[in-house]
Design a protein around this motif. Structure first.
Motif, short mmCIF file in Angstrom:
data_model
loop_
_atom_site.label_atom_id
_atom_site.label_comp_id
_atom_site.label_asym_id
_atom_site.label_seq_id
_atom_site.Cartn_x
_atom_site.Cartn_y
_atom_site.Cartn_z
N ARG A 1 -7.28 -6.33 5.15
CA ARG A 1 -5.86 -6.49 5.47
C ARG A 1 -5.71 -7.51 6.61
NH1 ARG A 1 -4.64 -1.95 7.31
NH2 ARG A 1 -3.75 -0.94 5.50
N ARG B 1 -5.53 -11.15 5.91
CA ARG B 1 -4.24 -11.70 5.47
C ARG B 1 -3.34 -11.97 6.66
NH1 ARG B 1 -2.25 -7.85 0.61
NH2 ARG B 1 -0.68 -9.47 0.42
N LEU B 2 -3.58 -11.24 7.75
CA LEU B 2 -2.65 -11.31 8.89
C LEU B 2 -3.02 -12.42 9.87
CD1 LEU B 2 -2.31 -7.48 9.53
CD2 LEU B 2 -0.91 -8.95 8.09
N SER C 1 7.13 6.01 4.89
CA SER C 1 6.44 6.46 3.69
C SER C 1 5.22 5.57 3.41
CB SER C 1 7.40 6.48 2.51
OG SER C 1 8.05 5.25 2.43
N PRO C 2 4.28 6.07 2.63
CA PRO C 2 3.07 5.30 2.37
C PRO C 2 3.40 3.95 1.73
CG PRO C 2 2.80 7.56 1.60
CD PRO C 2 4.23 7.40 2.00
N GLY C 3 2.72 2.91 2.17
CA GLY C 3 2.89 1.60 1.57
C GLY C 3 4.03 0.79 2.16
N ILE C 4 4.71 1.32 3.15
CA ILE C 4 5.88 0.64 3.69
C ILE C 4 5.46 -0.49 4.63
CG2 ILE C 4 6.31 2.08 5.75
CD1 ILE C 4 8.94 1.21 3.21
N GLY C 5 4.27 -0.36 5.24
CA GLY C 5 3.77 -1.43 6.11
C GLY C 5 3.45 -0.98 7.53
N LYS C 6 3.21 0.30 7.72
CA LYS C 6 2.91 0.80 9.07
C LYS C 6 1.60 0.23 9.59
CE LYS C 6 2.92 5.04 7.64
NZ LYS C 6 3.21 4.76 6.23
N SER C 7 0.58 0.24 8.72
CA SER C 7 -0.72 -0.28 9.16
C SER C 7 -0.62 -1.78 9.44
CB SER C 7 -1.78 -0.02 8.10
OG SER C 7 -1.84 1.35 7.81
N THR C 8 0.15 -2.46 8.59
CA THR C 8 0.32 -3.90 8.78
C THR C 8 1.00 -4.19 10.12
OG1 THR C 8 0.57 -4.09 6.39
CG2 THR C 8 1.27 -5.97 7.70
N MET D 1 8.39 -8.19 4.01
CA MET D 1 6.95 -8.18 3.72
C MET D 1 6.60 -9.46 2.97
SD MET D 1 4.13 -6.63 4.17
CE MET D 1 3.93 -4.87 4.37
N ALA D 2 5.74 -10.25 3.57
CA ALA D 2 5.35 -11.52 2.94
C ALA D 2 3.88 -11.45 2.59
CB ALA D 2 5.64 -12.66 3.89
N ALA D 3 3.33 -12.55 2.08
CA ALA D 3 1.93 -12.54 1.66
C ALA D 3 1.01 -12.45 2.87
CB ALA D 3 1.64 -13.80 0.86
N ASN D 4 1.49 -12.87 4.03
CA ASN D 4 0.64 -12.81 5.22
C ASN D 4 1.24 -11.90 6.28
OD1 ASN D 4 2.76 -14.45 5.66
ND2 ASN D 4 1.62 -16.05 6.72
N GLY D 5 1.65 -10.73 5.86
CA GLY D 5 2.13 -9.73 6.82
C GLY D 5 3.65 -9.66 6.90
P1 TYD Z 1 0.37 -1.01 4.63
O1 TYD Z 1 0.54 -1.61 5.97
O2 TYD Z 1 -1.02 -0.64 4.25
O3 TYD Z 1 1.33 0.27 4.46
P2 TYD Z 1 1.23 1.72 5.14
O4 TYD Z 1 0.23 1.68 6.23
O5 TYD Z 1 2.61 2.02 5.63
O6 TYD Z 1 0.83 2.68 4.06
O7 TYD Z 1 0.92 -2.09 3.58
C1 TYD Z 1 1.67 -1.74 2.49
C2 TYD Z 1 1.83 -2.79 1.44
O8 TYD Z 1 2.13 -4.06 1.92
C3 TYD Z 1 0.64 -2.92 0.55
O9 TYD Z 1 1.00 -2.44 -0.73
C4 TYD Z 1 0.34 -4.35 0.46
C5 TYD Z 1 1.51 -5.03 1.09
N1 TYD Z 1 1.15 -6.18 1.91
C6 TYD Z 1 1.74 -7.40 1.66
O10 TYD Z 1 2.55 -7.55 0.75
N2 TYD Z 1 1.42 -8.47 2.46
C7 TYD Z 1 0.53 -8.36 3.48
O11 TYD Z 1 0.27 -9.34 4.18
C8 TYD Z 1 -0.07 -7.08 3.72
C9 TYD Z 1 -1.08 -6.93 4.83
C10 TYD Z 1 0.27 -6.03 2.92
#
Ligand code: TYD
Ligand code: MG
Length: 453
Positions: A139, A142-143, A101-108, A271-275
């Motif tokens: 993004r 942060r990584l 789902s959106p925001g779960i961290g796929k892009s990260t 999910m941490a502050a740096n990925g």
């Molecule tokens: P994201 O990878 O953009 O999700 P998706 O691609 O699945 O939609 O990241 C989702 C959330 O993660 C965003 O709300 C911010 C949070 N986040 C962190 O808490 N720490 C991080 O280091 C990063 C990159 C994102």
């Protein structure tokens, strides 16, 4: 430039039509017509062949023992949990669908994976139809430094993306997301079934030729199904699902389909502050955080082939509502209804007039029948207002409709995991044949009438 012709074919009966209809003229089903590119004139497909084209020469089938297998080395993404779920890394030329789902961290996750590969000297490409290059950079900052090395292309036009893939010939490529790319060959909007299928098919074609490992990102709908991308499941080699709740820190990654490995492995991330950080000691964390108060029980679950201890919490509270609330997070609602019914009917713990809330702590989702006993004991413990005793215990087992406990897979691995983390008392079908016996063993002998606390 003349656009190739398109046709509409019914996904139910296969009927084809040059025009779109809301209702299939062939079978009468609604909303089943999907836009496709019309086959080039003279192209012989399975159907064309039958209609009298020149007969092809017969190919020779060979015994499997004589088939040559080339063991291509896998690409290690540098993220151990991801590599494990993939079955040992990305396979060159393969297509992996990553849903969530959106925001779960796929892009990260995908950006981190490409970052590691780029740092290891691999050619990578990150295609985003969703975010601008500047957003992706923010993004990546942060990584860390590795993620900033990844070449990025912010583009939604499929032809442009394919041209770039051919020119750059990356060894690993991320398409974020498959629903945002658009093929000019079709009239339908990006994200529709026809478009998603077209995009994936053509990317797969380029990937197979160039040996590029492609990670296709796909959004899932609220109901949890890979809508849109669902139609890709048969087309890709591997389907990964990224789950968890956006507000919580823990995420699980599991394979629903894997041509190159098992579908039993689950990766746990935080999910941490740096990925995303890998969580290797998930059991220790969940047990350490368990409250041991009334309503809290530790479940010895299996996440694929890996045992995992998680805390299940319940709250039972008098309700004015008819019917009262049944709320659960991380579990199947119907399963909760079944457990409550058996608990009332066969174990003497009725919660008919109370609101019941059940939660698997940490944002983990448990999808196995082995969780039944934990849910039942957490509810019973909450309803009676007594903690499980004498020492905190772990439990697992399926509940049958006649109140018996039924065995589930890998009892010895579950028990071993519980023992490893100091939970010496394990309630299982082997130690308690019925739910009534399990409630008695966990909460003591009090057979007083149960009121919602
Ligand atoms: P994201 O990878 O953009 O999700 P998706 O691609 O699945 O939609 O990241 C989702 C959330 O993660 C965003 O709300 C911010 C949070 N986040 C962190 O808490 N720490 C991080 O280091 C990063 C990159 C994102
Ligand atoms: Mg994203």
């Amino acid at each position: 430039m003349a656009r190739p012709a398109t046709i509409f074919s019914c996904s139910a009966c296969g009927a084809q039509s040059p025009k779109w209809h809301g209702r299939c003229p062939g079978c009468g089903e609604w909303n089943t017509l999907v836009e496709e590119r019309a086959p080039a004139p003279g192209a012989g497909g399975a159907r064309g062949g039958r209609s009298g084209g020149p007969a092809a020469a017969a190919a020779r089938a060979i015994p499997l023992r004589d088939v040559r297998v080339e063991r291509t080395p896998r690409l290690h993404t540098g993220i151990g949990e991801l590599d494990r779920v993939l079955g040992g890394g990305l396979v060159p030329g393969s297509l992996v669908l990553l849903g969530g789902s959106p925001g779960i961290g796929k892009s990260t996750l995908t950006n981190m994976a490409l970052g590691h590969l780029a740092a290891a000297g691999r050619r990578t490409l990150y295609v985003s139809g969703e975010e601008s290059a500047a957003q992706i950079r923010l993004r990546a900052e942060r990584l860390g430094a590795q993620a900033l090395e990844v070449p990025v292309l912010a583009e939604t036009d499929l032809d442009a993306v394919l041209a770039t893939m051919r020119a750059e010939a990356p060894e690993a490529c991320v398409i974020d997301s498959v629903q945002t790319l658009h093929s000019a060959a079709l009239d339908s909007a990006p994200g529709t079934v026809g478009q998603v299928r077209e995009v994936a098919t053509r990317i797969a074609d380029v990937a197979k030729r160039s040996g590029t490992a492609v990670l296709l990102v796909g959004h899932v709908t609220k109901e949890g199904s890979l809508a849109g991308p669902r139609v890709l499941e048969h087309l890709v080699d591997c389907v990964l699902q990224f789950e968890g709740e956006r507000e919580r820190t823990y995420r699980t990654l599991r394979a629903l389909k894997n041509r190159f490995g098992s579908t039993n492995d689950v990766g746990v991330f935080e999910m941490a502050a740096n990925g995303l950080a890998e969580v290797l000691d998930a059991s220790a964390r969940f047990v350490g955080e368990a409250t041991k108060a009334p309503g809290s029980v530790v479940l010895a679950a299996m996440e694929g082939s890996r045992p995992l201890l998680v805390e299940v919490q319940a709250l039972v509270s008098p309700s004015e509502l008819v019917p009262p609330r049944r709320v659960c997070t991380g579990l199947d609602r119907n399963r909760l209804a079944l457990v409550l019914a058996v608990l009332g009917r066969h174990a003497g713990v009725g919660v008919g007039a109370a609101d019941v809330f059940v939660n698997v702590v940490g944002g983990v989702r448990i999808d196995e029948p082995g969780a039944d006993v934990a849910v039942a004991l957490a509810v019973a413990s909450a309803a009676r207002g007594v903690a499980t005793s004498p020492a905190p215990l772990a439990c697992f087992g399926e509940i049958g409709l006649t109140g018996e406990l039924r065995s589930v897979a890998h009892p010895e691995r579950r028990s071993a995991e519980a023992e490893k983390f100091g939970l010496r008392q394990v309630l299982s079908p082997a130690t308690a044949p019925t739910l009534r016996a399990a409630v008695k063993a966990a909460l003591g002998d009090r057979d007083r009438p149960v009121r919602a606390a």
